[in-house]
Design a protein around this motif. Structure first.
Motif, PDB file in Angstrom:
ATOM      1  N   ALA A 280       7.932  -4.913   1.326  1.00  0.00           N
ATOM      2  CA  ALA A 280       7.815  -5.091  -0.126  1.00  0.00           C
ATOM      3  C   ALA A 280       6.373  -5.415  -0.512  1.00  0.00           C
ATOM      4  N   ALA A 281       5.722  -6.273   0.292  1.00  0.00           N
ATOM      5  CA  ALA A 281       4.324  -6.625   0.027  1.00  0.00           C
ATOM      6  C   ALA A 281       3.420  -5.402   0.163  1.00  0.00           C
ATOM      7  N   ALA A 282       3.689  -4.566   1.177  1.00  0.00           N
ATOM      8  CA  ALA A 282       2.879  -3.366   1.390  1.00  0.00           C
ATOM      9  C   ALA A 282       3.017  -2.397   0.231  1.00  0.00           C
ATOM     10  N   PHE A 283       4.250  -2.151  -0.202  1.00  0.00           N
ATOM     11  CA  PHE A 283       4.467  -1.253  -1.335  1.00  0.00           C
ATOM     12  C   PHE A 283       3.843  -1.815  -2.608  1.00  0.00           C
ATOM     13  N   GLY A 284       3.906  -3.130  -2.753  1.00  0.00           N
ATOM     14  CA  GLY A 284       3.292  -3.767  -3.912  1.00  0.00           C
ATOM     15  C   GLY A 284       1.792  -3.565  -3.942  1.00  0.00           C
ATOM     16  N   ALA A 285       1.144  -3.706  -2.773  1.00  0.00           N
ATOM     17  CA  ALA A 285      -0.302  -3.510  -2.695  1.00  0.00           C
ATOM     18  C   ALA A 285      -0.685  -2.080  -3.030  1.00  0.00           C
ATOM     19  N   VAL A 286       0.090  -1.103  -2.522  1.00  0.00           N
ATOM     20  CA  VAL A 286      -0.183   0.312  -2.804  1.00  0.00           C
ATOM     21  C   VAL A 286       0.009   0.611  -4.286  1.00  0.00           C
ATOM     22  N   ALA A 287       1.063   0.039  -4.878  1.00  0.00           N
ATOM     23  CA  ALA A 287       1.345   0.272  -6.291  1.00  0.00           C
ATOM     24  C   ALA A 287       0.246  -0.301  -7.176  1.00  0.00           C
ATOM     25  N   ILE A 288      -0.212  -1.498  -6.831  1.00  0.00           N
ATOM     26  CA  ILE A 288      -1.292  -2.120  -7.610  1.00  0.00           C
ATOM     27  C   ILE A 288      -2.556  -1.278  -7.538  1.00  0.00           C
ATOM     28  N   TYR A 289      -2.895  -0.824  -6.332  1.00  0.00           N
ATOM     29  CA  TYR A 289      -4.101  -0.018  -6.151  1.00  0.00           C
ATOM     30  C   TYR A 289      -4.010   1.287  -6.933  1.00  0.00           C
ATOM     31  N   GLY A 290      -2.844   1.925  -6.886  1.00  0.00           N
ATOM     32  CA  GLY A 290      -2.672   3.211  -7.565  1.00  0.00           C
ATOM     33  C   GLY A 290      -2.788   3.107  -9.072  1.00  0.00           C
TER      34      GLY A 290
END
Length: 281
Positions: free
Chosen positions: A51-61
């Motif tokens: 969940a943390a990894a997907f959150g980081a990718v979503a924020i960056y995108g």
């Protein structure tokens, strides 16, 4: 991909090894009924990490181009800070004793919590370390992470089967040295991104000028984005050109913390050998 592989191998080994030691301890102490709870905690930690990894990718995108530059610089510096702390903290730790001391109390969900804390700490660190790499090469980061974690799992169970006869200390020393090089590269990359951000804001300094330029364009395999140069860029922080501030920051970090790692492991080795000598005399 190799840098991501090394980071995932190191962090994955710590996480899987901690759980494997916990499980082995429970079985040896006649508490086999508590073993599933150790797995429950580890699984919960993995889902939290994903969940943390997907959150980081979503924020960056969702960031604008200028914000992405600042995000990559900040993520690089934050990864270096935690990575450096982790490298120095691990030196001198007796992993087996630490896990068993935490598992002595008998309460089922407490075992799950211990396992969760062990694993989620490593997962969050891995996500943090890999975020700057994922921003540049998501595909290579995923492959490196999967490969590193898979090998970590195999090594951990092999170590348990061999009853800790393998030298974990030597493994952690070698990977600590390699991770110091990787961390210095992240210092350099973060500094380069910060320079780009500041220049876009109109700031100027002689520190932002090129210290050197090897003359390779991006189509060259020796460029830091090329096939050959890219490997050295991830593992050793190589770049075909660097600003003065990046040279000072990157190589200053490398010299200081290579010395710190060697001093920490060297001092501890001398101390341990003296203790063994005193006991045998």
């Amino acid at each position: 991909m190799l840098g991501q592989f090394v980071i995932s191998l190191r962090e994955g080994l710590e996480a899987v090894l901690l759980v494997a030691i916990l499980v082995a301890y429970l079985k040896r102490s006649g508490r086999a009924e508590e073993v599933p709870y150790a797995y429950y905690g580890a699984i919960a930690a993995l889902f939290t990490g994903f969940a943390a990894a997907f959150g980081a990718v979503a924020i960056y995108g969702g960031l604008e181009e200028e914000q992405k530059v600042l995000f990559e610089a900040t993520a690089s510096y934050l990864a270096v800070a935690v990575l450096t702390y982790m490298i120095l903290w691990m030196a001198g730790k007796n992993v087996k004793e630490e896990v068993e001391s935490k598992a002595k109390r008998k309460f089922l969900w407490g075992i799950a919590l211990i396992s969760f804390v062990f694993v989620v700490r490593e997962v969050f660190e891995t996500v943090l370390f890999l975020t700057p790499f994922a921003a540049r090469d998501l595909h290579g980061t995923v492959l490196g992470a999967v490969g590193g974690i898979s090998l970590a799992a195999l090594m951990s169970f092999a170590i348990i089967k061999l009853e800790y006869k393998l030298s974990l200390r030597r493994f952690f020393y070698v990977t600590s040295v390699l991770l110091t090089f990787i961390a210095s590269g992240l210092v350099g990359y973060g500094t380069h991104e910060l320079v780009e951000f500041l220049e876009e804001k109109g700031y100027e300094s002689w520190l932002f000028e090129k210290a050197y330029d090897l003359g390779f364009d991006e189509s060259s395999p020796l460029h830091h984005k090329g096939i050959v140069g890219g490997v050295f860029a991830v593992l050793f922080g190589y770049s075909a050109s660097m600003e003065w501030i990046r040279v000072f920051a990157q190589f200053g970090y490398l010299l200081v913390f290579l010395a710190a790692v060697n001093l920490k492991y060297g001092v501890l080795s001398v101390k341990k050998s003296r203790e063994v000598k005193e006991v045998t005399e």
